[in-house]
Design an enzyme around this catalytic site. Structure first.
Site, PDB file in Angstrom:
ATOM      1  N   TYR A 195      48.128  23.904  37.925  1.00 33.37           N
ATOM      2  CA  TYR A 195      47.950  24.703  36.790  1.00 33.37           C
ATOM      3  C   TYR A 195      48.684  25.163  36.751  1.00 33.37           C
ATOM      4  CZ  TYR A 195      47.986  29.354  35.803  1.00 33.37           C
ATOM      5  OH  TYR A 195      47.951  30.769  35.492  1.00 33.37           O
ATOM      6  N   THR A 199      44.595  39.731  38.583  1.00 32.30           N
ATOM      7  CA  THR A 199      43.944  38.936  38.363  1.00 32.30           C
ATOM      8  C   THR A 199      42.831  38.641  39.783  1.00 32.30           C
ATOM      9  OG1 THR A 199      45.323  37.862  36.669  1.00 32.30           O
ATOM     10  CG2 THR A 199      44.339  39.797  35.650  1.00 32.30           C
TER      11      THR A 199
END
Length: 269
Positions: free
Chosen positions: A172, A200
């Site tokens: 990531y 989120t």
């Protein structure tokens, strides 16, 4: 609430169906911009548009709907072709769509590690294909929604898919560093922004609690405003312009990344 500096702007937001992307689209539309909504599927994009129309009173003609699954580069190409055909002039591209790297090493049908493709390569390809629309008038800009985690990353040049040694956090972070480096590409004026740690789907990568996506989106929307002057390659931590990781502004790294990305997305010079 219409805003004179945004009311004549056309802005494309990727990943506009939830989280920061949805809130960015909402705030831009409320300030009068024509917003091109992108979602993974046509159904998700339609649902997001319906929410904006029903709950925010956004006029339907102010929205244009597109879908493309970024795990398939062919869909990104079709998406870009449709945008250029229907909107030959684009003021802003917000590269926001993103995913957490999965626990297990996962490769797309295009042969790329999935987070690297969705978070970076798809946006690289999309930006390259939209360059004619973004540069048709002066002032076009790209806003890459990046992450402070880019500082922990390195790009594994010999093994960008991280097939030999996979860690979801490293994968990531690599995708976020690549997106930040890409902002220094001289072809289109671009900046990167870390919108803060927001509540989120990506929150578990960072912390247990975060800011509201509304707050995070505000930092993205600010950079879409032509009244806010930007410098190509600049990096913002929320509202503050700060230096990114040293690699992000090295000409050699920018050139090397472009070469790698062209190879992985099948673009030839």
């Amino acid at each position: 609430m219409s805003d004179s500096t945004l009311s004549s702007r056309t802005v494309l937001v990727t990943g506009a169906t939830s989280g920061i992307g949805y809130e960015t689209a909402r705030q831009l539309a409320e300030r009068g911009a024509t917003v091109l909504l992108h979602g993974r599927t046509a159904e998700e994009t339609r649902a997001a548009a319906d929410r904006l129309i029903a709950t925010m009173g956004i006029p339907e003609p102010q929205l244009a709907l597109y879908s493309a699954d970024f795990t398939h580069l062919e869909e990104v190409e079709r998406f870009a072709d449709a945008v250029v055909a229907e909107h030959p002039h684009l003021d802003v591209l917000v590269n926001n769509a993103g995913m957490a790297a999965p626990e297990r090493h996962t490769v797309t049908a295009d042969g790329n590690e999935i987070a690297f493709q969705v978070n970076f390569l798809a946006h690289y390809l999309l930006t390259c294909l939209l360059e004619p629309a973004l540069t048709s008038y002066p002032g076009g800009r790209v806003v890459n929604v990046s992450s402070s985690l880019h500082r922990t990353a390195s790009i594994s040049w010999a093994d960008p898919n991280r097939a030999r040694r996979y860690s979801r956090l490293a994968a990531y972070a690599q995708s976020q560093l690549a997106l930040t480096v890409f902002a220094a590409d001289p072809r289109v004026t671009a900046v990167s922004v870390h919108p803060g740690i927001c509540d989120t789907a990506l929150l578990p990568l960072y912390a247990h609690e975060g800011l509201s996506p509304v707050e995070g989106a505000g930092h993205v929307v600010r950079l879409c405003d032509p009244a806010v002057e930007i410098v190509n390659g600049a990096y913002y931590d929320r509202e503050e312009r700060v230096d990114p990781a040293p690699a992000a502004t090295e000409d050699r790294t920018v050139r090397r990344l472009n070469k790698l990305a062209d190879l992985l997305v099948g673009r030839t010079a």
